[in-house]
Design a protein around this motif. Structure first.
Motif, PDB file in Angstrom:
ATOM      1  N   PRO A 317     -10.048   4.072  -2.786  1.00 26.27           N
ATOM      2  CA  PRO A 317     -10.039   4.935  -1.609  1.00 26.27           C
ATOM      3  C   PRO A 317      -8.605   5.303  -1.203  1.00 26.27           C
ATOM      4  CG  PRO A 317     -10.897   2.728  -1.059  1.00 26.27           C
ATOM      5  CD  PRO A 317     -10.531   2.725  -2.516  1.00 26.27           C
ATOM      6  N   ALA A 318      -8.477   6.462  -0.549  1.00 29.21           N
ATOM      7  CA  ALA A 318      -7.151   7.000  -0.225  1.00 29.21           C
ATOM      8  C   ALA A 318      -6.318   5.994   0.580  1.00 29.21           C
ATOM      9  CB  ALA A 318      -7.321   8.308   0.548  1.00 29.21           C
ATOM     10  N   ARG A 319      -6.935   5.333   1.549  1.00 31.40           N
ATOM     11  CA  ARG A 319      -6.162   4.427   2.408  1.00 31.40           C
ATOM     12  C   ARG A 319      -5.548   3.273   1.573  1.00 31.40           C
ATOM     13  NH1 ARG A 319      -5.458   4.797   7.622  1.00 31.40           N
ATOM     14  NH2 ARG A 319      -7.056   6.355   8.022  1.00 31.40           N
ATOM     15  N   ASP A 320      -6.279   2.763   0.609  1.00 29.88           N
ATOM     16  CA  ASP A 320      -5.758   1.671  -0.227  1.00 29.88           C
ATOM     17  C   ASP A 320      -4.612   2.168  -1.122  1.00 29.88           C
ATOM     18  OD1 ASP A 320      -7.866   0.395   0.905  1.00 29.88           O
ATOM     19  OD2 ASP A 320      -8.911  -0.075  -0.970  1.00 29.88           O
ATOM     20  N   VAL A 321      -4.757   3.391  -1.611  1.00 31.84           N
ATOM     21  CA  VAL A 321      -3.712   3.944  -2.486  1.00 31.84           C
ATOM     22  C   VAL A 321      -2.412   4.104  -1.695  1.00 31.84           C
ATOM     23  CG1 VAL A 321      -3.052   5.972  -3.842  1.00 31.84           C
ATOM     24  CG2 VAL A 321      -5.375   5.073  -4.013  1.00 31.84           C
ATOM     25  N   VAL A 322      -2.524   4.596  -0.459  1.00 37.15           N
ATOM     26  CA  VAL A 322      -1.326   4.757   0.381  1.00 37.15           C
ATOM     27  C   VAL A 322      -0.723   3.385   0.692  1.00 37.15           C
ATOM     28  CG1 VAL A 322      -0.498   5.482   2.665  1.00 37.15           C
ATOM     29  CG2 VAL A 322      -2.049   6.953   1.374  1.00 37.15           C
ATOM     30  N   ALA A 323      -1.557   2.420   0.985  1.00 33.08           N
ATOM     31  CA  ALA A 323      -1.052   1.071   1.309  1.00 33.08           C
ATOM     32  C   ALA A 323      -0.263   0.503   0.132  1.00 33.08           C
ATOM     33  CB  ALA A 323      -2.216   0.153   1.678  1.00 33.08           C
ATOM     34  N   SER A 324      -0.755   0.712  -1.076  1.00 32.94           N
ATOM     35  CA  SER A 324      -0.009   0.128  -2.196  1.00 32.94           C
ATOM     36  C   SER A 324       1.280   0.897  -2.478  1.00 32.94           C
ATOM     37  CB  SER A 324      -0.876  -0.029  -3.449  1.00 32.94           C
ATOM     38  OG  SER A 324      -1.436   1.182  -3.792  1.00 32.94           O
ATOM     39  N   LEU A 325       1.303   2.199  -2.170  1.00 31.33           N
ATOM     40  CA  LEU A 325       2.578   2.938  -2.306  1.00 31.33           C
ATOM     41  C   LEU A 325       3.610   2.395  -1.323  1.00 31.33           C
ATOM     42  CD1 LEU A 325       1.507   6.696  -2.667  1.00 31.33           C
ATOM     43  CD2 LEU A 325       2.853   5.379  -4.315  1.00 31.33           C
ATOM     44  N   LEU A 326       3.161   2.131  -0.088  1.00 28.36           N
ATOM     45  CA  LEU A 326       4.092   1.664   0.947  1.00 28.36           C
ATOM     46  C   LEU A 326       4.571   0.234   0.672  1.00 28.36           C
ATOM     47  CD1 LEU A 326       2.348   3.136   4.129  1.00 28.36           C
ATOM     48  CD2 LEU A 326       4.554   3.821   3.173  1.00 28.36           C
ATOM     49  N   ALA A 327       3.828  -0.500  -0.115  1.00 33.35           N
ATOM     50  CA  ALA A 327       4.177  -1.900  -0.384  1.00 33.35           C
ATOM     51  C   ALA A 327       5.073  -2.061  -1.615  1.00 33.35           C
ATOM     52  CB  ALA A 327       2.890  -2.706  -0.571  1.00 33.35           C
ATOM     53  N   ARG A 328       5.460  -0.933  -2.219  1.00 30.42           N
ATOM     54  CA  ARG A 328       6.327  -1.036  -3.403  1.00 30.42           C
ATOM     55  C   ARG A 328       7.678  -1.647  -3.015  1.00 30.42           C
ATOM     56  NH1 ARG A 328       7.952   3.641  -5.465  1.00 30.42           N
ATOM     57  NH2 ARG A 328       8.015   2.909  -7.587  1.00 30.42           N
ATOM     58  N   PRO A 329       8.377  -2.289  -3.958  1.00 29.32           N
ATOM     59  CA  PRO A 329       9.662  -2.907  -3.627  1.00 29.32           C
ATOM     60  C   PRO A 329      10.657  -1.875  -3.092  1.00 29.32           C
ATOM     61  CG  PRO A 329       8.951  -3.495  -5.853  1.00 29.32           C
ATOM     62  CD  PRO A 329       7.983  -2.481  -5.352  1.00 29.32           C
ATOM     63  N   LEU A 330      11.500  -2.288  -2.155  1.00 30.05           N
ATOM     64  CA  LEU A 330      12.516  -1.381  -1.605  1.00 30.05           C
ATOM     65  C   LEU A 330      13.587  -1.147  -2.666  1.00 30.05           C
ATOM     66  CD1 LEU A 330      12.745  -2.924   1.982  1.00 30.05           C
ATOM     67  CD2 LEU A 330      11.407  -0.941   1.207  1.00 30.05           C
ATOM     68  N   ARG A 331      14.176   0.049  -2.656  1.00 26.20           N
ATOM     69  CA  ARG A 331      15.127   0.400  -3.723  1.00 26.20           C
ATOM     70  C   ARG A 331      16.104   1.454  -3.228  1.00 26.20           C
ATOM     71  NH1 ARG A 331      13.104   4.481  -8.063  1.00 26.20           N
ATOM     72  NH2 ARG A 331      15.083   5.323  -7.375  1.00 26.20           N
ATOM     73  N   ALA A 332      17.076   1.792  -4.058  1.00 23.70           N
ATOM     74  CA  ALA A 332      18.043   2.835  -3.703  1.00 23.70           C
ATOM     75  C   ALA A 332      17.349   4.191  -3.710  1.00 23.70           C
ATOM     76  CB  ALA A 332      19.192   2.835  -4.711  1.00 23.70           C
ATOM     77  N   GLU A 333      17.915   5.143  -2.913  1.00 26.88           N
ATOM     78  CA  GLU A 333      17.252   6.446  -2.791  1.00 26.88           C
ATOM     79  C   GLU A 333      17.476   7.338  -4.015  1.00 26.88           C
ATOM     80  OE1 GLU A 333      18.417   8.889   0.568  1.00 26.88           O
ATOM     81  OE2 GLU A 333      16.589  10.087   0.424  1.00 26.88           O
TER      82      GLU A 333
END
Ligand SMILES: NC(=O)C1=CN([C@@H]2O[C@H](COP(=O)(O)OP(=O)(O)OC[C@H]3O[C@@H](n4cnc5c(N)ncnc54)[C@H](O)[C@@H]3O)[C@@H](O)[C@H]2O)C=CC1
Ligand SMILES: O=C(CO)COP(=O)(O)O
Length: 337
Positions: A317-333
């Motif tokens: 579902p869309a909400r889960d896909v967005v949640a996993s995108l937001l949970a990706r490791p932080l990185r340089a821009e």
């Protein structure tokens, strides 16, 4: 014979969907004759007798100098053809004109599923003698048909010689082509932005706000740059009309079929519901899986494109896909890092 004697068109449009019809209308806006090829007999009759295309471009009153036909062989006699069949049908329809040796201006935005070929590669294989160019940019069909102004990239494989031939054939007072020799860059911008527009529609459908949409456009552009540069595109093309220009347009409006597909997914429709029953094409749904495969082969990270693949395959579902995108490791821009 297309058109009345003495008024034979010098330019034709293949494909009478929304974009092909709008291009024909734009080309006819100064009274020049234009030939328009459609697959559907009944649509040809409606265009020629009622001056409208209710199936694909409702609301537009079409110019008298547009002549529709189903006869592909007659179109082959014209020196310039704008090819506007959807990306997945380019090879199939063009194989009907294997000896075409005129200017072939590709207007579809997508990558061929299965082969992973960009449109110019498909065209070179199907009609090797044709002189290929790519026309792409921020161009909602209904606005172009209404005579509202816009500008596009016209990328010519034949360089400036071809541009000198094509620019006067295609430019009109409210339709302004800009020259480029970067065919690959123009193709990649249009193909990738359709996929990202689905993602922006999801953000809208979920009600995630304008900040999220701007962030997605920016990170999506980073993906377009990474992929494009690895494929041999020039950075300036990706930052131009056919790349960033079209990305901003398509990611900002439910007039985009790709955006509206994503919006439906974000609002909770299943992928099969959202995709079925459409008679218009949302190219991003077909391009996303093949684009993700190409990126993987080249070891290019495209997390937003991967997310769209998951969504159009109905795998989460869309909400889960967005949640996993937001949970990706932080990185340089850095887009290219
Ligand atoms: N509509 C727009 O505003 C714009 C569309 N484009 C691009 O133009 C291309 C064509 O899109 P539209 O004209 O909007 O299409 P559309 O969604 O309005 O119509 C679908 C088209 O697909 C054709 N089609 C369906 N099945 C087919 C088959 N088996 N073989 C050949 N053709 C078949 C139909 O005859 C019709 O012309 C797409 O690549 C799209 O991304 C580019 C710029 C603007
Ligand atoms: O390419 C387009 C505008 O430039 C049209 O986008 P959609 O196919 O998403 O409607």
């Amino acid at each position: 014979m297309i058109g009345a004697p003495g008024t034979a068109p010098a330019i034709g449009v293949i494909g009478a969907g929304a974009w092909g019809t709008a291009l024909a209308q734009m080309l006819a806006s100064d009274g020049r004759p234009v030939a328009l090829w459609a697959r559907e007999e009944s649509l040809v009759a409606t265009i020629n007798h009622e001056r409208r295309n209710p199936t694909y471009l409702p609301g537009a009153e079409l110019a008298e100098t547009i002549t529709a036909t189903t006869d592909l062989a007659t179109m082959a006699t014209l020196p310039v053809l704008l090819w506007v069949t959807p990306a997945q049908f380019l090879g199939q329809v063009l194989s009907g004109l294997p000896d075409y040796a005129g200017d072939l201006v590709l207007c579809a935005k997508g990558i061929e599923a299965g082969s992973g070929r960009l449109m110019a590669e498909v065209a070179h294989a199907a009609a090797p003698a044709a002189h290929v160019a790519v026309l792409s940019g921020p161009t909602f069909a209904h606005e172009v048909a209404a005579g509202l102004p816009t500008a596009v990239t016209l990328a010519c494989s034949g360089g400036e010689t071809q541009w000198q031939r094509l620019a006067p054939a295609v430019a009109r007072p409210t339709f302004r082509p800009y020259y480029s020799a970067d065919v690959i860059g123009a193709e990649i911008g249009g193909a990738v932005k359709n996929v990202l527009a689905i993602a922006c529609g999801v953000v809208d459908g979920l009600g995630l706000g304008q900040n999220a949409r701007a962030a997605l456009i920016s990170r999506g552009f980073a993906e377009m740059q990474r992929f494009g540069l690895a494929m041999g595109a020039q950075a300036e093309t990706l930052a131009g009309l056919s790349g960033l220009g079209d990305l901003v347009l398509t990611c900002s409006s439910a007039s985009s079929r790709n955006f509206s597909l994503g919006k439906a997914l974000g609002e909770g429709q299943s992928a099969s519901e959202a995709l079925s029953g459409r008679n218009t094409v949302a190219e991003g749904a077909y391009t996303a899986p093949v684009l993700a495969d190409l990126a993987r082969q080249k070891e290019i990270a495209m997390p937003l494109v991967d997310a769209v693949v998951t969504l159009v395959r109905g795998q989460a579902p869309a909400r889960d896909v967005v949640a996993s995108l937001l949970a990706r490791p932080l990185r340089a821009e850095r887009p290219l890092g």
